[in-house]
Scaffold this motif. Structure first.
Motif, mmCIF file in Angstrom:
data_model
loop_
_atom_site.group_PDB
_atom_site.id
_atom_site.type_symbol
_atom_site.label_atom_id
_atom_site.label_comp_id
_atom_site.label_asym_id
_atom_site.label_seq_id
_atom_site.Cartn_x
_atom_site.Cartn_y
_atom_site.Cartn_z
ATOM 1 N N VAL A 463 0.868 -1.175 0.000
ATOM 2 C CA VAL A 463 0.000 0.000 0.000
ATOM 3 C C VAL A 463 0.900 1.219 0.000
ATOM 4 O O VAL A 463 1.581 1.501 0.984
ATOM 5 N N THR A 464 0.909 1.945 -1.109
ATOM 6 C CA THR A 464 1.869 3.026 -1.247
ATOM 7 C C THR A 464 1.245 4.376 -0.941
ATOM 8 O O THR A 464 0.022 4.504 -0.807
ATOM 9 N N PHE A 465 2.082 5.388 -0.831
ATOM 10 C CA PHE A 465 1.658 6.756 -0.531
ATOM 11 C C PHE A 465 1.126 7.404 -1.799
ATOM 12 O O PHE A 465 1.813 7.488 -2.808
ATOM 13 N N ARG A 466 -0.114 7.914 -1.729
ATOM 14 C CA ARG A 466 -0.747 8.498 -2.909
ATOM 15 C C ARG A 466 -0.649 10.019 -2.945
ATOM 16 O O ARG A 466 -0.884 10.630 -3.974
ATOM 17 N N GLY A 467 -0.363 10.625 -1.840
ATOM 18 C CA GLY A 467 -0.210 12.075 -1.808
ATOM 19 C C GLY A 467 -1.528 12.787 -1.541
ATOM 20 O O GLY A 467 -2.495 12.168 -1.105
ATOM 21 N N PRO A 468 -1.581 14.097 -1.793
ATOM 22 C CA PRO A 468 -0.475 14.878 -2.355
ATOM 23 C C PRO A 468 0.639 15.111 -1.322
ATOM 24 O O PRO A 468 0.395 15.088 -0.122
ATOM 25 N N GLU A 492 0.847 14.150 -7.360
ATOM 26 C CA GLU A 492 1.027 15.583 -7.180
ATOM 27 C C GLU A 492 2.006 15.878 -6.057
ATOM 28 O O GLU A 492 1.912 15.311 -4.968
ATOM 29 N N TRP A 493 2.937 16.773 -6.354
ATOM 30 C CA TRP A 493 3.922 17.211 -5.378
ATOM 31 C C TRP A 493 4.032 18.728 -5.452
ATOM 32 O O TRP A 493 4.323 19.281 -6.513
ATOM 33 N N LYS A 494 3.784 19.383 -4.331
ATOM 34 C CA LYS A 494 3.821 20.832 -4.283
ATOM 35 C C LYS A 494 4.969 21.304 -3.396
ATOM 36 O O LYS A 494 5.156 20.800 -2.291
ATOM 37 N N VAL A 495 5.716 22.273 -3.891
ATOM 38 C CA VAL A 495 6.775 22.916 -3.111
ATOM 39 C C VAL A 495 6.485 24.411 -3.103
ATOM 40 O O VAL A 495 6.564 25.077 -4.138
ATOM 41 N N GLU A 496 6.101 24.925 -1.939
ATOM 42 C CA GLU A 496 5.787 26.344 -1.833
ATOM 43 C C GLU A 496 7.063 27.182 -1.821
ATOM 44 O O GLU A 496 8.133 26.706 -1.440
ATOM 45 N N CYS A 511 8.927 7.235 -9.785
ATOM 46 C CA CYS A 511 7.642 7.788 -9.322
ATOM 47 C C CYS A 511 6.782 7.960 -10.571
ATOM 48 O O CYS A 511 6.570 9.079 -11.056
ATOM 49 N N SER A 512 6.319 6.849 -11.115
ATOM 50 C CA SER A 512 5.772 6.805 -12.478
ATOM 51 C C SER A 512 4.498 7.615 -12.668
ATOM 52 O O SER A 512 4.181 8.016 -13.788
ATOM 53 N N ALA A 513 3.735 7.879 -11.602
ATOM 54 C CA ALA A 513 2.484 8.633 -11.742
ATOM 55 C C ALA A 513 2.692 10.140 -11.618
ATOM 56 O O ALA A 513 1.771 10.923 -11.904
ATOM 57 N N LEU A 514 3.891 10.562 -11.197
ATOM 58 C CA LEU A 514 4.164 11.988 -11.002
ATOM 59 C C LEU A 514 4.183 12.691 -12.359
ATOM 60 O O LEU A 514 4.922 12.301 -13.265
ATOM 61 N N LYS A 515 3.363 13.738 -12.479
ATOM 62 C CA LYS A 515 3.195 14.383 -13.784
ATOM 63 C C LYS A 515 4.294 15.393 -14.096
ATOM 64 O O LYS A 515 4.651 15.587 -15.262
ATOM 65 N N ALA A 516 4.813 16.070 -13.073
ATOM 66 C CA ALA A 516 5.837 17.094 -13.304
ATOM 67 C C ALA A 516 6.560 17.391 -11.998
ATOM 68 O O ALA A 516 6.060 17.098 -10.909
#
Length: 561
Positions: A463-468, A492-496, A511-516
């Motif tokens: 069971v993996t981490f889905r985020g964000p 999704e990964w956000k860096v403020e 991290c194959s599902a990461l879009k950008a």
């Protein structure tokens, strides 16, 4: 004096290192006089070491060597064992020095600290060069400059300090030692058809035997275990990465009763004999072999090893669920890795007041839950690794170690408790097996006051981490290195802006599902290295020059895709 360095950086730094330890004008005058004395004696150290550059500084290198106190001279000469351009692990080197008897501690200071200080002094004299630093900023690897290594080999040869058998250089195979050999370093070649080190009259008094070879493993089944019969005076045996067929460690290993250092790390060994209990002088024992399910005879096989300071067990071994016993007098234990424990075992481990590094494997999370209220505190522990087999991580162990600077957790991680912030010294953190953490759990990580290295790894996690995943403004203030591996469902990964203001290196792996990559990377001006591995081709194209995400990382000096 500087004029005589002829502009060579090594000569200048060695001279500076020599003068840095001199506190008075008289001492500087002595060095100044000796410089010219060495010049008058000649600049050539021998027919094998000719060359304009070397002749220009040979007097200075030799002056630095002659200025060493005896204990540092031995430590320096020991570096001759290692092949050219070899990155020497400092942890191994300092243990080898201890096993050889070079390090003594008459005061309350522990030998490991004295040994590391010897290395630091050689570095301070510019005779040894630093390779990498660890998470605590201590030296992790070191090496010798080529010219310094030439001097080291010359002095070692003059004193018959070590003999090197180099099977990768045909011309040197037949080279015979002068007189009795105390230390032997063997360089093996991966193409070697046959190899055997039989009993020889010059090798009968060998105290130290170290093997080196190119590549990760030496895959030759001709390496003879007869050395256990022929070299019974050994104090040091480094036999790492050997593939000699699927075999047991020969029972005659028990003949080497003088051994202080034994490492068969990464070797293809299926079983350890009970005769290993005879090695009562061992200080360091490394059994981290390649195979799963290695057989260890019984739990009390180590109980007679009262001088044991560092023990590394295989991660997977037959005694996993047995109670492994150490000598009751083994108060000198500094390192215990891959030992299986139950909740009741903590009382035994807290008695080991010198323990600095502990790696445990735990079972039965229900039992650990009952022990949550334990008051045991590991005050001296600096490094902790916990593997929870198919279970939740027992946080009570972690929170019992308030002074650790290095923490690795492998198990089902469903929460990060708020009181994790009490680990004020924590600089390196590895989390494997993260489930769906809540946002407030991530914020706990952001607030760790000393964190510099963070490894988040979900390899082999059902069971993996889905985020964000959100890194908020001001979060991770001192983080220098971040690695994300195998977060296959993280989209999704956000860096403020203002997050991770000290980040220098970032690794993103599978991290194959990461879009950008997040927009906030463009504001992290300290970022110097970005490594992208096993990611979708679209993700990679976006980061290349001309891609839609290139503006986010165009300031990064090194981008490896």
């Amino acid at each position: 004096m500087l004029q005589n360095c002829k502009g060579l950086p090594l000569a200048i730094t060695v001279l500076a290192g020599l003068l840095a330890i001199k506190d008075t004008v008289e001492e500087w005058n002595t060095v100044h006089k000796n410089v010219y004395e060495y010049i008058r004696r000649g600049t050539d150290l021998g027919p094998d070491y000719k060359g304009e550059a070397y002749e220009g500084v040979s007097w200075l290198l030799e002056l630095s060597y002659d200025n060493l106190p005896y204990y540092l001279e031995l430590c320096f000469l020991y570096l001759t064992h290692f092949p050219e351009d070899y990155e020497i692990p400092v942890s191994t080197l300092t243990k080898l020095w201890m096993a050889e008897g070079f390090i003594s501690s008459a005061s309350a200071e522990v030998m490991e600290d004295v040994s590391y200080r010897c290395l630091s002094e050689l570095v301070g004299r510019c005779m040894v060069q630093v390779g990498k630093h660890g998470s605590s900023q201590k030296i992790k690897t070191c090496h010798l400059h080529d010219l310094m290594r030439d001097l080291c080999m010359l002095k070692a040869k003059e004193g018959n300090f070590v003999h090197i058998i180099n099977y990768s250089v045909v011309a040197k195979i037949k080279e015979t030692p002068n007189g009795r050999v105390r230390r032997l370093a063997i360089y093996l070649d991966k193409t070697l058809g046959k190899y055997a080190l039989g009993k020889d009259e010059n090798y009968g008094h060998v105290r130290s035997l170290l093997y080196f070879f190119p590549g990760k493993y030496f895959k030759n089944s001709k390496v003879l275990w007869s050395l256990f019969k022929n070299f019974t005076l050994l104090r040091v045996l480094k036999f790492e990465g050997m593939y000699v067929g699927e075999c047991k460690l020969h029972h005659e290993i028990g003949n080497l009763v003088h051994l202080r250092f034994l490492s068969v790390k990464n070797s293809a060994i299926l079983a350890v004999p009970s005769s290993i209990a005879n090695l009562v002088c061992l200080q360091t024992l490394d059994l981290r072999v390649r195979y799963l399910g290695i057989e260890i005879p019984n739990g009390n096989v180590f109980s007679k090893m009262e001088k044991l300071r560092h023990i590394y067990l295989p991660k997977y071994h037959s005694a996993r669920k047995k109670h492994l016993l150490f000598a009751t007098e083994a108060v000198n234990l500094h390192t215990v890795v891959n030992v299986c424990i139950q909740a009741s075992d903590l009382d035994d481990f807290v008695k080991l007041t010198n323990l600095r590094k502990l790696g445990v494997i735990t079972f039965d999370s229900g039992l650990w839950e009952k022990e949550k209220g334990t008051n045991i505190i590991f005050k001296h522990l600096q490094s902790l690794s916990v593997d929870s087999v198919s279970e939740a991580v027992p946080w009570n162990i972690v929170l019992s170690c308030p002074n650790i600077y290095k923490l690795r957790l492998d198990g089902r991680i469903t929460e990060l408790p708020e009181n994790l912030l009490c680990l004020t010294n924590l600089t390196k953190l590895t989390l494997k097996g993260i489930n769906n953490l809540k946002d407030d759990h991530i914020k706990v990580l952001e607030k760790l006051p000393s964190l510099r290295m963070l490894f988040l790894d979900n390899w082999d996690t059902p069971v993996t981490f889905r985020g964000p995943l959100v890194c908020s403004k001001g979060g991770f203030p001192f983080l220098e290195f971040l690695s994300l591996r195998y977060f296959k469902e993280l989209k999704e990964w956000k860096v403020e802006k203002g997050a991770m203001p000290s980040l220098c290196r970032l690794h993103i792996h599978y991290c194959s599902a990461l879009k950008a990559v997040p927009d906030g990377l463009q504001y992290i001006t300290t970022l110097k290295e970005l490594t992208i591995k096993s990611m979708p081709s679209k993700f990679c194209r976006q980061l290349q020059e001309g891609g839609e995400d290139f503006y986010k990382i165009q300031h990064v000096q090194s981008v490896i895709i």
